[in-house]
Design a protein around this motif. Structure first.
Motif, mmCIF file in Angstrom:
data_model
loop_
_atom_site.group_PDB
_atom_site.id
_atom_site.type_symbol
_atom_site.label_atom_id
_atom_site.label_comp_id
_atom_site.label_asym_id
_atom_site.label_seq_id
_atom_site.Cartn_x
_atom_site.Cartn_y
_atom_site.Cartn_z
ATOM 1 N N SER A 279 0.837 -1.075 0.028
ATOM 2 C CA SER A 279 0.045 -0.009 0.108
ATOM 3 C C SER A 279 0.802 1.184 0.053
ATOM 4 O O SER A 279 0.568 2.037 -0.678
ATOM 5 C CB SER A 279 -1.007 -0.010 1.316
ATOM 6 N N TRP A 280 2.017 1.295 0.817
ATOM 7 C CA TRP A 280 2.959 2.457 0.998
ATOM 8 C C TRP A 280 3.368 2.612 -0.512
ATOM 9 O O TRP A 280 3.393 3.874 -0.723
ATOM 10 C CB TRP A 280 3.790 2.176 1.894
ATOM 11 N N ASN A 281 3.715 1.754 -1.161
ATOM 12 C CA ASN A 281 4.745 1.792 -2.357
ATOM 13 C C ASN A 281 3.656 1.794 -3.635
ATOM 14 O O ASN A 281 4.306 1.746 -4.630
ATOM 15 C CB ASN A 281 5.625 1.050 -2.679
ATOM 16 N N ASP A 282 2.392 1.635 -3.465
ATOM 17 C CA ASP A 282 1.710 1.805 -4.460
ATOM 18 C C ASP A 282 1.404 3.198 -5.525
ATOM 19 O O ASP A 282 0.164 3.731 -5.330
ATOM 20 C CB ASP A 282 0.117 1.239 -4.444
ATOM 21 N N TYR A 283 2.405 3.314 -6.050
ATOM 22 C CA TYR A 283 2.446 4.763 -6.640
ATOM 23 C C TYR A 283 1.455 4.933 -7.678
ATOM 24 O O TYR A 283 0.801 6.067 -7.938
ATOM 25 C CB TYR A 283 4.026 5.067 -7.225
ATOM 26 N N PHE A 284 1.547 3.844 -8.367
ATOM 27 C CA PHE A 284 0.634 3.993 -9.791
ATOM 28 C C PHE A 284 -1.210 4.356 -9.199
ATOM 29 O O PHE A 284 -1.486 5.158 -9.997
ATOM 30 C CB PHE A 284 0.447 2.497 -10.546
ATOM 31 N N MET A 285 -1.640 3.521 -8.295
ATOM 32 C CA MET A 285 -2.771 3.700 -7.865
ATOM 33 C C MET A 285 -3.068 5.103 -7.379
ATOM 34 O O MET A 285 -4.087 5.562 -7.616
ATOM 35 C CB MET A 285 -3.151 2.378 -6.982
ATOM 36 N N GLN A 286 -2.100 5.346 -6.653
ATOM 37 C CA GLN A 286 -2.230 6.735 -5.837
ATOM 38 C C GLN A 286 -2.342 7.733 -6.985
ATOM 39 O O GLN A 286 -2.960 8.695 -6.743
ATOM 40 C CB GLN A 286 -0.985 6.853 -5.094
ATOM 41 N N MET B 239 -5.790 7.894 -8.744
ATOM 42 C CA MET B 239 -7.086 8.091 -8.049
ATOM 43 C C MET B 239 -6.730 9.395 -7.079
ATOM 44 O O MET B 239 -8.079 9.864 -6.697
ATOM 45 C CB MET B 239 -7.160 6.972 -6.834
ATOM 46 N N LEU B 240 -5.797 10.004 -6.855
ATOM 47 C CA LEU B 240 -5.537 11.079 -6.139
ATOM 48 C C LEU B 240 -5.344 12.283 -7.180
ATOM 49 O O LEU B 240 -4.372 12.325 -7.897
ATOM 50 C CB LEU B 240 -4.704 11.165 -4.945
ATOM 51 N N SER B 241 -5.794 13.591 -7.027
ATOM 52 C CA SER B 241 -5.470 14.633 -7.827
ATOM 53 C C SER B 241 -5.265 15.946 -6.943
ATOM 54 O O SER B 241 -4.321 16.748 -7.377
ATOM 55 C CB SER B 241 -6.383 15.053 -8.749
ATOM 56 N N SER B 242 -5.842 16.247 -5.690
ATOM 57 C CA SER B 242 -5.787 17.484 -4.904
ATOM 58 C C SER B 242 -4.294 17.302 -4.267
ATOM 59 O O SER B 242 -3.844 16.350 -3.721
ATOM 60 C CB SER B 242 -6.949 17.577 -4.164
ATOM 61 N N THR B 243 -3.758 18.638 -3.968
ATOM 62 C CA THR B 243 -2.466 18.634 -3.596
ATOM 63 C C THR B 243 -2.844 18.194 -2.128
ATOM 64 O O THR B 243 -1.764 17.559 -1.486
ATOM 65 C CB THR B 243 -1.872 20.081 -3.674
ATOM 66 N N SER B 244 -3.674 18.546 -1.321
ATOM 67 C CA SER B 244 -3.830 18.177 0.077
ATOM 68 C C SER B 244 -4.264 16.605 0.477
ATOM 69 O O SER B 244 -3.782 16.193 1.535
ATOM 70 C CB SER B 244 -5.134 18.966 0.636
ATOM 71 N N LYS B 245 -4.641 15.831 -1.029
ATOM 72 C CA LYS B 245 -4.954 14.494 -0.694
ATOM 73 C C LYS B 245 -3.596 13.805 -0.983
ATOM 74 O O LYS B 245 -3.859 12.259 -1.043
ATOM 75 C CB LYS B 245 -6.209 14.063 -1.521
ATOM 76 N N LEU B 246 -2.727 14.221 -1.332
ATOM 77 C CA LEU B 246 -1.728 13.445 -2.169
ATOM 78 C C LEU B 246 -0.789 12.558 -1.068
ATOM 79 O O LEU B 246 -1.022 13.085 0.256
ATOM 80 C CB LEU B 246 -0.352 14.445 -2.654
ATOM 81 N N THR B 247 -0.148 11.542 -1.526
ATOM 82 C CA THR B 247 0.601 10.615 -0.382
ATOM 83 C C THR B 247 2.029 11.232 -0.474
ATOM 84 O O THR B 247 2.431 12.143 -1.301
ATOM 85 C CB THR B 247 0.454 9.492 -0.806
ATOM 86 N N ILE B 248 2.873 10.623 0.379
ATOM 87 C CA ILE B 248 4.366 11.358 0.297
ATOM 88 C C ILE B 248 5.045 10.900 -0.837
ATOM 89 O O ILE B 248 5.940 11.667 -1.523
ATOM 90 C CB ILE B 248 4.918 10.803 1.553
ATOM 91 N N SER B 249 4.543 9.840 -1.470
ATOM 92 C CA SER B 249 5.312 9.453 -2.810
ATOM 93 C C SER B 249 5.201 10.295 -3.806
ATOM 94 O O SER B 249 5.843 10.866 -4.540
ATOM 95 C CB SER B 249 5.050 7.938 -3.224
ATOM 96 N N LEU B 250 3.821 10.655 -4.110
ATOM 97 C CA LEU B 250 3.444 11.690 -4.853
ATOM 98 C C LEU B 250 3.833 13.038 -4.671
ATOM 99 O O LEU B 250 4.259 13.762 -5.592
ATOM 100 C CB LEU B 250 1.550 11.562 -5.106
ATOM 101 N N GLY B 251 4.111 13.343 -3.398
ATOM 102 C CA GLY B 251 4.484 14.637 -2.830
ATOM 103 C C GLY B 251 6.091 14.895 -3.466
ATOM 104 O O GLY B 251 6.283 15.926 -3.707
ATOM 105 N N ILE B 252 6.667 13.833 -3.115
ATOM 106 C CA ILE B 252 8.245 13.720 -3.502
ATOM 107 C C ILE B 252 8.438 14.018 -5.059
ATOM 108 O O ILE B 252 9.103 14.732 -5.486
ATOM 109 C CB ILE B 252 8.957 12.617 -2.925
ATOM 110 N N ALA B 253 7.657 13.338 -5.655
ATOM 111 C CA ALA B 253 7.525 13.434 -7.265
ATOM 112 C C ALA B 253 6.867 14.887 -7.569
ATOM 113 O O ALA B 253 7.582 15.240 -8.580
ATOM 114 C CB ALA B 253 6.501 12.387 -7.851
ATOM 115 N N LYS B 254 6.271 15.324 -6.946
ATOM 116 C CA LYS B 254 5.763 16.917 -7.186
ATOM 117 C C LYS B 254 6.995 17.603 -7.094
ATOM 118 O O LYS B 254 7.088 18.682 -7.940
ATOM 119 C CB LYS B 254 4.477 17.070 -6.362
ATOM 120 N N LEU B 255 7.518 17.392 -5.949
ATOM 121 C CA LEU B 255 8.647 18.455 -5.697
ATOM 122 C C LEU B 255 9.784 18.442 -6.758
ATOM 123 O O LEU B 255 10.272 19.204 -7.238
ATOM 124 C CB LEU B 255 9.523 18.021 -4.481
#
Length: 207
Positions: A137-144, A147-163
């Protein structure tokens, strides 16, 4: 905020998956009902099915349930994990039928038999499944990502990629985020290490 989202997602997925997989595995191993073999065959076949194949149906389903762009849209698809059901069925096969029959003779209900007899005996398998589910679940980058688009709903994997996608990349901040993301996984592994090791060794000497 991203770390809190990720921890909640991984812990909720771990708990729900362990509960549903333990019950389903126990039923497939110790109960006799019509279509049991066919159902287990479908579960085994689903283990080989890439999640990309069912992505569009999952996305439509989450949208129809108004769960898109919420953490639950990432949690629910993981809860029905075929590997978890398969793993818990294999552990439930080792439960002596005589103990279950003795509990029923003593007047124990089906729920009480499962909770007090079966569940303690498959605890090593649950510990191993908890680690697998949390990491998956922690590493499921593809599903995250889907399924997630809002900045406040992102996980840490998506957040790091966004940075990393910004014009000026702060590698120090990215490394700090990556180190922080590894801490919960280490904690969960240490917490369930005893059951994980026991579960692996039980599987090695079985039969």
């Amino acid at each position: 905020r991203w770390l809190i989202n990720t921890v909640f997602m991984a812990v909720a997925s771990m708990i729900l998956t362990c509960i549903t997989s333990a019950m389903a595995g126990y039923a497939l191993a110790k109960k006799r009902f019509v279509g049991r073999s066919i159902l287990f065959t479908l579960i085994v076949c689903a283990m080989a099915l890439p999640k990309q194949v069912i992505l569009i149906p999952l996305l439509r389903e989450m949208s129809s349930l108004q769960l898109y762009n919420t953490i639950w849209a990432v949690i629910f698809p993981i809860v029905g994990w075929p590997f978890g059901v398969f793993l818990m069925k294999q552990f439930s096969e080792g439960i002596p039928g005589e103990m279950l029959e003795a509990a029923r003779i003593d007047g124990a209900s089906e729920a009480k038999t499962f909770v007090h007899i079966a569940l303690p005996m498959i605890k090593p398998g649950i510990g191993a499944l908890a680690i697998f589910t949390f990491i998956n679940s922690w590493n499921d980058y593809f599903m995250q990502l889907i399924m997630l688009s809002s900045t406040s709903k992102l996980t840490i994997s998506l957040g790091i990629a966004k940075l990393q996608a910004e014009n000026s990349t702060d590698y120090g901040l990215i490394m700090a985020g990556a180190a922080l993301a590894a801490v919960p996984i280490i904690i969960v592994f240490l917490a369930f290490q005893k059951y994980f090791t026991k579960g692996i060794t039980m599987g090695a000497v079985k039969g």
